[in-house]
Design a protein around this motif. Structure first.
Motif: not given
Length: 238
Positions: A52-64
């Motif tokens: 899994l490669n970033g960057p994460a662009t949105t602030v928050g908590v994500f489940s997958f």
């Protein structure tokens, strides 16, 4: 060989917004294929390596959930949680941003009133897009320049670039710092005094050096530049 078993040791992940990031879950069973439910916003996932490669662009908590497969079948799904938090040093929320198409050199994503005021410390976010390959540009080769009119000398320039992330959906993200000041710029603004405010629209351009395409003539690396784009400079009233 038993089906793969994905470890839950690293089930909670934490990353700053726009930070370079990669993660591969520990697993047994030598998997040859992976799948993910839904990657966090802005991130990409390799079905062959499970990375899994970033960057994460949105602030928050994500489940997958992740699953891995070998010749004996699929593993049980393993749930992971990624927390993306706001970080002032790397956040680009308040930066002006533009997109450059590598093939056409066209600049897009410009706000209707793309501008800065004299005395500002401008931070410009530049996305260089190429649909076929990942760009990894030499920061020392990247330049920003502004002219009053085509054919005039450069009145504002900067080579202070910082790489934020590369390889996300064929995009590369860079930040450039441009101090909007100088005697030449101040003198030009003085020529545009008006009752409604002092400003002029100049022509800006981005330059970079990239590896030459395979099976072409010329040097291994070539210098390229964007098409010019309008950039308004104003004088602050305060």
């Amino acid at each position: 060989m038993p089906v793969p078993v994905i470890s839950s040791t690293q089930s909670v992940l934490s990353v700053a917004q726009w930070q370079d990031f990669s993660f591969t879950a520990a697993v047994t069973g030598n998997p040859t294929e992976w799948r993910i439910s839904t990657p966090p916003a802005g991130m990409t996932f390799s079905t062959s390596t499970g990375q899994l490669n970033g960057p994460a662009t949105t602030v928050g908590v994500f489940s997958f959930t992740l699953e891995a497969k070998n010749n004996d079948g699929w593993s049980a799904p393993r749930e992971f949680t990624l927390a993306c938090f706001y970080f002032e040093g790397d956040n680009t929320k308040f930066h002006l941003g533009i997109d450059i198409d590598i093939d056409t050199r066209i600049v897009s994503g410009l706000p209707t009133d793309f501008s800065a005021k004299y005395g500002d410390d401008l931070v410009l976010r530049v996305s260089l897009k190429d649909g076929s390959s990942t760009l990894n540009l030499d920061l020392n080769s990247m330049k920003f320049g502004l002219k009053e009119r085509d054919g005039d000398p450069v009145i504002l320039n900067s080579t202070a670039w910082r790489k934020i992330a590369t390889g996300i959906g064929g995009e590369s993200y860079y930040l450039i710092y441009v101090p909007v000041a100088g005697l030449v710029l101040s003198g030009i603004l003085a020529e545009y005094d008006q009752d409604g405010g002092t400003s002029f629209v100049g022509l800006a351009e981005i330059e970079w050096v990239a590896r030459n395409a395979n099976n072409t003539v010329g040097p291994d690396y070539v210098r390229m530049s964007s098409r010019t784009f309008p950039f308004r400079i104003a004088r602050d009233l305060i």
